[in-house]
Design a protein around this motif. Structure first.
Motif, mmCIF file in Angstrom:
data_model
loop_
_atom_site.group_PDB
_atom_site.id
_atom_site.type_symbol
_atom_site.label_atom_id
_atom_site.label_comp_id
_atom_site.label_asym_id
_atom_site.label_seq_id
_atom_site.Cartn_x
_atom_site.Cartn_y
_atom_site.Cartn_z
ATOM 1 N N SER A 9 0.843 -1.185 0.000
ATOM 2 C CA SER A 9 0.000 0.000 0.000
ATOM 3 C C SER A 9 0.879 1.236 0.000
ATOM 4 C CB SER A 9 -0.895 0.014 1.240
ATOM 5 O OG SER A 9 -1.695 1.162 1.257
ATOM 6 N N GLU A 10 0.328 2.334 -0.513
ATOM 7 C CA GLU A 10 0.997 3.614 -0.327
ATOM 8 C C GLU A 10 0.811 3.956 1.143
ATOM 9 O OE1 GLU A 10 0.401 6.780 -3.257
ATOM 10 O OE2 GLU A 10 -0.688 5.266 -4.430
ATOM 11 N N GLU A 11 1.905 4.118 1.848
ATOM 12 C CA GLU A 11 1.852 4.252 3.298
ATOM 13 C C GLU A 11 0.898 5.342 3.776
ATOM 14 O OE1 GLU A 11 5.340 3.117 5.852
ATOM 15 O OE2 GLU A 11 5.391 5.308 5.962
ATOM 16 N N LYS A 13 -1.736 6.450 2.347
ATOM 17 C CA LYS A 13 -3.129 6.118 2.052
ATOM 18 C C LYS A 13 -3.653 4.955 2.894
ATOM 19 C CE LYS A 13 -3.204 7.804 -2.673
ATOM 20 N NZ LYS A 13 -3.387 7.436 -4.080
ATOM 21 N N LYS A 72 6.022 3.425 -5.417
ATOM 22 C CA LYS A 72 4.850 4.121 -4.903
ATOM 23 C C LYS A 72 4.245 3.362 -3.721
ATOM 24 C CE LYS A 72 1.547 6.882 -7.158
ATOM 25 N NZ LYS A 72 0.625 7.118 -8.247
ATOM 26 N N GLU A 73 4.161 2.029 -3.849
ATOM 27 C CA GLU A 73 3.606 1.196 -2.776
ATOM 28 C C GLU A 73 4.745 0.523 -2.017
ATOM 29 O OE1 GLU A 73 0.851 -1.522 -4.633
ATOM 30 O OE2 GLU A 73 -0.790 -0.113 -4.326
ATOM 31 N N GLN A 74 4.550 0.369 -0.715
ATOM 32 C CA GLN A 74 5.530 -0.297 0.124
ATOM 33 C C GLN A 74 4.907 -1.526 0.765
ATOM 34 O OE1 GLN A 74 4.840 3.173 0.947
ATOM 35 N NE2 GLN A 74 6.354 3.835 -0.527
ATOM 36 N N GLY A 102 -4.880 -1.011 -1.321
ATOM 37 C CA GLY A 102 -3.574 -1.382 -1.848
ATOM 38 C C GLY A 102 -3.693 -2.634 -2.683
#
Length: 114
Positions: A9-11, A13, A72-74, A102
């Motif tokens: 997920s983008e942290e 968001k 973008k996502e972690q 995510g």
């Protein structure tokens, strides 16, 4: 068969959107998987800001603050599950609450051979 469900997920968001899951919802889903015998383990991860990346090249150790890649996502957490096949693993992954904001990567576990 064992599968690892990686939560991305983008942290910013993950916890800020209206559809973002709360910890209690994630814990309840994990408990339901545990009760059904599907959950083998899982944990949320601390912020990507706490990550440290270790590499060894030519015998030299390199340590870098932060995640292994700028994306973008972690990686936000994981569920280690036991499912009869990939279809069942996908069905389980689709219900992981952060999938709403995510993505969930489903990967079979490869057993090491001696």
């Amino acid at each position: 068969m064992k599968y690892l469900c990686l939560v991305y997920s983008e942290e910013e968001k993950l916890h800020s959107l209206p559809e973002s899951p709360k910890d209690a919802e994630c814990l309840a889903y994990a408990n339901s998987l545990l009760e059904s015998g599907h959950l083998l383990g899982g944990e949320p991860l601390e912020s990507v800001q706490t990550a440290t990346t270790v590499r060894v090249r030519g015998g030299k150790v390199s340590v870098t603050d932060g995640p292994f890649a700028e994306t973008k996502e972690q990686l936000a957490g994981f569920y280690l599950i036991d499912a009869r096949d990939l279809n069942e693993a996908i069905h389980i992954a689709a219900k992981i609450p952060p999938a709403r904001v995510g993505s969930i990567e489903v990967r079979p576990i490869r057993e090491l051979k001696p």
